[in-house]
Design a protein around this motif. Structure first.
Motif, PDB file in Angstrom:
ATOM      1  N   ASN A 381       0.828  -1.202   0.000  1.00  0.00           N
ATOM      2  CA  ASN A 381       0.000   0.000   0.000  1.00  0.00           C
ATOM      3  C   ASN A 381       0.864   1.254   0.000  1.00  0.00           C
ATOM      4  N   TYR A 382       1.939   1.222   0.798  1.00  0.00           N
ATOM      5  CA  TYR A 382       2.827   2.391   0.834  1.00  0.00           C
ATOM      6  C   TYR A 382       3.507   2.591  -0.518  1.00  0.00           C
ATOM      7  N   ARG A 383       3.924   1.480  -1.126  1.00  0.00           N
ATOM      8  CA  ARG A 383       4.587   1.589  -2.435  1.00  0.00           C
ATOM      9  C   ARG A 383       3.647   2.218  -3.472  1.00  0.00           C
ATOM     10  N   ILE A 384       2.400   1.755  -3.472  1.00  0.00           N
ATOM     11  CA  ILE A 384       1.416   2.282  -4.434  1.00  0.00           C
ATOM     12  C   ILE A 384       1.098   3.747  -4.138  1.00  0.00           C
ATOM     13  N   THR A 385       0.888   4.059  -2.846  1.00  0.00           N
ATOM     14  CA  THR A 385       0.554   5.428  -2.458  1.00  0.00           C
ATOM     15  C   THR A 385       1.711   6.374  -2.775  1.00  0.00           C
ATOM     16  N   LYS A 386       2.938   5.917  -2.540  1.00  0.00           N
ATOM     17  CA  LYS A 386       4.113   6.739  -2.854  1.00  0.00           C
ATOM     18  C   LYS A 386       4.182   7.010  -4.354  1.00  0.00           C
ATOM     19  N   ASN A 387       3.887   6.002  -5.156  1.00  0.00           N
ATOM     20  CA  ASN A 387       3.905   6.152  -6.608  1.00  0.00           C
ATOM     21  C   ASN A 387       2.821   7.146  -7.057  1.00  0.00           C
ATOM     22  N   LYS A 388       1.642   7.022  -6.410  1.00  0.00           N
ATOM     23  CA  LYS A 388       0.547   7.951  -6.740  1.00  0.00           C
ATOM     24  C   LYS A 388       0.912   9.382  -6.334  1.00  0.00           C
ATOM     25  N   ASP A 390       3.881  10.688  -6.061  1.00  0.00           N
ATOM     26  CA  ASP A 390       4.893  11.213  -6.972  1.00  0.00           C
ATOM     27  C   ASP A 390       4.270  11.682  -8.286  1.00  0.00           C
ATOM     28  N   ASN A 391       3.116  11.079  -8.631  1.00  0.00           N
ATOM     29  CA  ASN A 391       2.445  11.438  -9.887  1.00  0.00           C
ATOM     30  C   ASN A 391       1.261  12.373  -9.655  1.00  0.00           C
ATOM     31  N   GLY A 392       1.170  12.892  -8.426  1.00  0.00           N
ATOM     32  CA  GLY A 392       0.125  13.854  -8.135  1.00  0.00           C
ATOM     33  C   GLY A 392      -1.253  13.274  -7.982  1.00  0.00           C
ATOM     34  N   LEU A 393      -1.343  11.955  -7.710  1.00  0.00           N
ATOM     35  CA  LEU A 393      -2.651  11.306  -7.606  1.00  0.00           C
ATOM     36  C   LEU A 393      -3.045  11.001  -6.156  1.00  0.00           C
ATOM     37  N   ALA A 394      -2.194  11.288  -5.214  1.00  0.00           N
ATOM     38  CA  ALA A 394      -2.490  11.051  -3.791  1.00  0.00           C
ATOM     39  C   ALA A 394      -2.029  12.249  -2.992  1.00  0.00           C
ATOM     40  N   THR A 395      -2.678  12.467  -1.867  1.00  0.00           N
ATOM     41  CA  THR A 395      -2.344  13.605  -1.013  1.00  0.00           C
ATOM     42  C   THR A 395      -1.206  13.243  -0.056  1.00  0.00           C
ATOM     43  N   LEU A 399      -0.172   9.656   1.964  1.00  0.00           N
ATOM     44  CA  LEU A 399       1.188   9.110   1.969  1.00  0.00           C
ATOM     45  C   LEU A 399       1.685   8.861   3.392  1.00  0.00           C
ATOM     46  N   LEU A 400       1.484   9.837   4.274  1.00  0.00           N
ATOM     47  CA  LEU A 400       1.946   9.705   5.658  1.00  0.00           C
ATOM     48  C   LEU A 400       1.175   8.619   6.410  1.00  0.00           C
ATOM     49  N   ASP A 401      -0.129   8.532   6.135  1.00  0.00           N
ATOM     50  CA  ASP A 401      -0.919   7.463   6.767  1.00  0.00           C
ATOM     51  C   ASP A 401      -0.431   6.087   6.327  1.00  0.00           C
TER      52      ASP A 401
END
Length: 437
Positions: A381-388, A390-395, A399-401
């Motif tokens: 989940n962290y890997r996916i959220t970090k990728n999102k 980096d691409n401006g798709l997640a807040t 990411l911190l959560d």
């Protein structure tokens, strides 16, 4: 040059003092820790004294079957002439020789022949109580082995948590540096950078708490092992692999019935109580002993006796037993009933303890699988959220959560494995088979 030499000497002394005050580091396996704990246990020192006391009682019981030989003697000086009136026929009555001193000595021997079994029962009962004391000591050793394992487990968990938090703190601090540069370049808002800084601070607090727990666990372990409390212990991580092969619960119940030292000690106490009742019954029987004696007396100018030897058989019987109730017998029989009830209660408690710890062991093993799955999911989940992100798709908040969830899941895996290893050792303790190498 002299000043330089003085400075070198002072520096050497300072370094020496600093090294002396530094914490000593010591790497210990769990088995080594258990050995130290047993070797320095205050409770086992008390147990050793109890064994000595029981052994002394056995010696006292054995001494009762040995002959009794008593020697006595006296010398008396008579400053005033006594009045002696002899009544024997043909001997003048009043007057008589002047007597100023008297010497008297005797020796008496008594060899027990029959005592109704009191001596025999007393010796055997004392032997059972010595064995019960030794078994109680073995039971205490197993309890100490588990207590050491519990402290060792706490130290391991605290140490592993420190490693996880230090690793994540380093990554978080590096992320803060990146976010600061991004803020300066206008790529992220100040509020997002502050959120990341807050996450770093939270990790620092968790690291401080883990270090505090480690220091407390370390001091507790030092005191438990009887080593200086300034010793810094390093644990062996391989011990958490124990308990991989758990057998059916019936196996452990049978093991407990065969190996529990407290159950065996209670059996010895019951045997001793049974013999105590027999000895109490024997109080109503007479005692017979072979007796012998020697008497010598010397009253100058009046009487001299030598070689006055006597032998015979002595019989002793307390007639008051005919109307007095045997309280010792009633006390001993009550003791037997008490121990019988204690045995039933202990057997029930053993069944409960074994079944409870078996369930806890099974539960702990299942928790490992759940935590490993959670950690795998949290990491992904962290890997996916970090990728999102980096691409401006997640807040930033997402990411911190995800990062916090990843840390908690990884710590949970370590703690679950350690708890499972400890639960297995607790199961072995309840069966009396916890190995003490």
């Amino acid at each position: 040059m002299k000043r330089i030499n003085n400075s070198v000497i002072a520096l050497s002394l300072f370094v020496g003092i600093a090294n002396a005050n530094a914490q000593e580091k010591k790497t210990l396996s769990l088995d080594e820790a258990v050995q130290l704990g047993i070797q320095n246990s205050k409770n086992l020192k008390i147990d050793a004294a109890k064994i000595e006391e029981a052994t002394a009682d056995l010696l006292e019981a054995k001494n009762r079957q040995l002959p009794e030989l008593k020697v006595s003697g006296s010398y008396m000086y008579l400053p005033i002439k006594p009045n002696v009136d002899i009544k024997l026929p043909g001997v003048s009555g009043a007057g008589g020789p002047e007597v100023h001193q008297v010497a008297y000595g005797s020796a008496n021997l008594s060899v027990p022949i029959y005592s109704g079994g009191r001596i025999k029962y007393g010796i055997q009962s004392a032997k059972y109580l010595v064995e019960a004391s030794k078994l109680s000591t073995e039971n205490d050793k197993i309890a100490i082995a588990y207590n050491v394992a519990q402290a060792y487990n706490n130290l391991f968990k605290a140490n592993q948590s420190i490693k996880v938090f230090e690793e994540n703190l380093a990554a978080s601090q590096k992320r803060d540096e990146t976010f600061l540069k991004m803020e300066n370049n206008g790529l992220i808002a100040r509020n997002d950078r502050l959120k990341a800084n807050l996450q770093t601070s939270n990790i620092e607090l968790q690291l401080l708490e883990a270090k505090n727990n480690y220091n407390i666990a370390n001091i507790n372990m030092d005191l438990l092992l009887g080593i200086p409390e300034t010793t810094e212990l390093e644990v062996d991580e391989n011990y958490i692999e124990e308990g991989s092969d758990v057998k059916p619960v019936d196996f452990y119940v049978t093991e407990a019935r065969e190996n529990r030292k407290d159950l065996q000690a209670l059996a010895q106490q019951r045997k001793a109580a049974e013999l105590g009742s027999r000895a109490a019954k024997a109080e109503n029987l007479p005692s017979i002993a072979f007796t012998g004696g020697y008497v010598a007396a010397d009253i100058p100018k009046f009487l001299t006796v030598y070689n006055a030897i006597n032998v015979g058989i002595g019989v002793s019987y307390n007639l008051s037993n005919l109307w007095k109730e045997n309280s010792s017998l009633r006390q001993s029989q009550a003791r037997e009933k008490q121990l019988a009830a204690t045995d039933e209660l202990l057997n029930d408690n053993i069944k409960l303890d074994v079944n409870r710890e078996y369930q806890n062991t099974d539960y702990s093993k299942k928790r490992i699988a759940v935590f490993e799955k959670s950690a795998e999911q949290a990491n992904e989940n962290y890997r996916i959220t970090k990728n999102k992100y980096d691409n401006g798709l997640a807040t930033m908040t997402e990411l911190l959560d995800a990062d916090a969830a990843q840390i908690a899941a990884n710590v949970g895996v370590i703690n679950a494995k350690a708890d499972a290893a400890l639960a297995y050792r607790k199961l072995l303790q309840t069966t009396g088979t916890l190995t003490i190498k």
